[in-house]
Design a protein around this motif. Structure first.
Motif, PDB file in Angstrom:
ATOM      1  N   ASN A 173       0.860  -1.175   0.000  1.00  0.00           N
ATOM      2  CA  ASN A 173       0.000   0.000   0.000  1.00  0.00           C
ATOM      3  C   ASN A 173       0.900   1.230   0.000  1.00  0.00           C
ATOM      4  O   ASN A 173       1.617   1.486   0.974  1.00  0.00           O
ATOM      5  N   LEU A 174       0.872   1.990  -1.078  1.00  0.00           N
ATOM      6  CA  LEU A 174       1.736   3.163  -1.198  1.00  0.00           C
ATOM      7  C   LEU A 174       1.372   4.256  -0.216  1.00  0.00           C
ATOM      8  O   LEU A 174       2.150   5.197  -0.008  1.00  0.00           O
ATOM      9  N   ASN A 175       0.200   4.155   0.402  1.00  0.00           N
ATOM     10  CA  ASN A 175      -0.231   5.146   1.384  1.00  0.00           C
ATOM     11  C   ASN A 175       0.203   4.793   2.796  1.00  0.00           C
ATOM     12  O   ASN A 175      -0.200   5.457   3.754  1.00  0.00           O
ATOM     13  N   GLU A 176       1.009   3.760   2.931  1.00  0.00           N
ATOM     14  CA  GLU A 176       1.531   3.360   4.231  1.00  0.00           C
ATOM     15  C   GLU A 176       3.056   3.310   4.174  1.00  0.00           C
ATOM     16  O   GLU A 176       3.649   3.384   3.094  1.00  0.00           O
ATOM     17  N   THR A 177       3.677   3.184   5.343  1.00  0.00           N
ATOM     18  CA  THR A 177       5.126   3.046   5.399  1.00  0.00           C
ATOM     19  C   THR A 177       5.555   1.864   4.541  1.00  0.00           C
ATOM     20  O   THR A 177       4.993   0.766   4.650  1.00  0.00           O
ATOM     21  N   LEU A 178       6.523   2.079   3.701  1.00  0.00           N
ATOM     22  CA  LEU A 178       6.950   1.028   2.777  1.00  0.00           C
ATOM     23  C   LEU A 178       7.785  -0.028   3.492  1.00  0.00           C
ATOM     24  O   LEU A 178       8.573   0.294   4.392  1.00  0.00           O
ATOM     25  N   PRO A 179       7.640  -1.286   3.114  1.00  0.00           N
ATOM     26  CA  PRO A 179       8.460  -2.342   3.718  1.00  0.00           C
ATOM     27  C   PRO A 179       9.895  -2.261   3.223  1.00  0.00           C
ATOM     28  O   PRO A 179      10.234  -1.459   2.344  1.00  0.00           O
ATOM     29  N   ASP A 180      10.735  -3.117   3.755  1.00  0.00           N
ATOM     30  CA  ASP A 180      12.142  -3.147   3.365  1.00  0.00           C
ATOM     31  C   ASP A 180      12.265  -3.904   2.042  1.00  0.00           C
ATOM     32  O   ASP A 180      12.331  -5.131   2.011  1.00  0.00           O
ATOM     33  N   ILE A 181      12.271  -3.162   0.951  1.00  0.00           N
ATOM     34  CA  ILE A 181      12.342  -3.768  -0.380  1.00  0.00           C
ATOM     35  C   ILE A 181      13.643  -3.402  -1.088  1.00  0.00           C
ATOM     36  O   ILE A 181      13.815  -3.695  -2.273  1.00  0.00           O
ATOM     37  N   GLY A 182      14.569  -2.787  -0.367  1.00  0.00           N
ATOM     38  CA  GLY A 182      15.827  -2.385  -0.967  1.00  0.00           C
ATOM     39  C   GLY A 182      15.679  -1.099  -1.762  1.00  0.00           C
ATOM     40  O   GLY A 182      14.680  -0.385  -1.660  1.00  0.00           O
ATOM     41  N   VAL A 183      16.674  -0.804  -2.571  1.00  0.00           N
ATOM     42  CA  VAL A 183      16.655   0.411  -3.381  1.00  0.00           C
ATOM     43  C   VAL A 183      16.730   0.020  -4.857  1.00  0.00           C
ATOM     44  O   VAL A 183      17.192  -1.064  -5.209  1.00  0.00           O
ATOM     45  N   PHE A 184      16.295   0.963  -5.698  1.00  0.00           N
ATOM     46  CA  PHE A 184      16.117   0.669  -7.118  1.00  0.00           C
ATOM     47  C   PHE A 184      16.792   1.735  -7.980  1.00  0.00           C
ATOM     48  O   PHE A 184      16.925   2.889  -7.583  1.00  0.00           O
ATOM     49  N   ASP A 185      17.172   1.321  -9.180  1.00  0.00           N
ATOM     50  CA  ASP A 185      17.717   2.250 -10.163  1.00  0.00           C
ATOM     51  C   ASP A 185      16.604   3.029 -10.857  1.00  0.00           C
ATOM     52  O   ASP A 185      16.800   4.185 -11.254  1.00  0.00           O
ATOM     53  N   ILE A 186      15.442   2.392 -11.008  1.00  0.00           N
ATOM     54  CA  ILE A 186      14.328   2.967 -11.764  1.00  0.00           C
ATOM     55  C   ILE A 186      13.032   2.582 -11.075  1.00  0.00           C
ATOM     56  O   ILE A 186      12.866   1.440 -10.635  1.00  0.00           O
TER      57      ILE A 186
END
Length: 244
Positions: A173-186
């Protein structure tokens, strides 16, 4: 625009309330909010979520990705792309086809898709679509990256296993705190913020940018822009941005 919550489902809604043994829509809302049936809240989300999508939607984005971003990819680390509103998977697998064609399967890359609706994520994981969905896929890509169904599966196609193994999905849910999914280039976050008010857009984009690598790219839909939403990105082209 197609909605899972169709006129037909609306007209049968009273029968559904009878099955749940609630007296009306107000009682149904209270049932959703009191937490006594958490699974029912997900059912409501799946019914109400708009999920219009198709392969190679807004093709200028994929052309820019191929011609200007992937050309500079040095392969020193894995290239990671997040489709933040991946719906039933067409955007994810379009990205996978473009990456497989442009930089090949020998390079390290992965694509992560998320959506609020568990129903569409199930479709995305299956990667199995009616052939009527293939009209925007270039014929060469259709031949190379899709398996045409035969016999009982005639009239359908399946995304090739090699591409499916490069993608993963999770409900977010983008309206909540995001889980630990790492970082992205794009990050592709297309055709979702049009449903948010300006303050919500600012909050959502602030969360998303925490998951973007320095000088990473953000793509929104052609009907959206980030003017007044964040000052942390530079515009590259309309609907295409780069983290400062």
């Amino acid at each position: 625009m197609s909605k899972a919550y169709s006129r037909q489902s609306h007209e049968s809604g009273d029968n559904y309330l009878d099955l749940l043994r609630v007296r009306g829509w107000r009682d149904y809302f209270e049932l959703l909010m009191d937490g006594s049936r958490p699974g029912e809240l997900q059912v409501a989300i799946d019914l109400l979520t708009t999920n219009e999508t198709y392969f190679f939607r807004e093709p200028a984005h994929f052309s820019f990705l191929r011609d200007h971003i992937l050309n500079c990819f040095d392969g020193s680390g894995p290239l990671r792309i997040w489709s933040a509103a991946s719906s039933s998977g067409e955007e994810i697998y379009t990205l996978a086809m473009v990456l497989a064609d442009a930089i090949g399967m020998g390079r390290r890359w992965e694509i992560f898709g998320s959506d609020l609706s568990t129903r569409v994520l199930e479709t995305a994981r299956r990667a199995h679509y009616p052939m009527t969905r293939a009209d925007k896929i270039p014929p060469d890509f259709l031949k190379r990256f899709c398996l045409k169904g035969t016999g009982p599966q005639a009239g359908t196609f399946l995304i090739d296993r090699a591409l499916r193994e490069r993608v993963s999905f999770a409900q977010i849910n983008l309206n909540e705190t995001l889980p630990d999914i790492g970082v992205f280039d794009i990050v592709f976050v297309r055709n979702v913020m049009i449903y948010f008010d300006p303050d919500t857009k600012r909050q959502v984009m602030a969360r998303i940018l925490t998951k973007l690598k320095p000088r990473g790219y953000v793509f929104v839909s052609h009907s959206e822009n980030l003017h007044g939403i964040t000052d942390r990105v530079d515009i590259v082209k309309p609907s295409m941005y780069r983290l400062k």
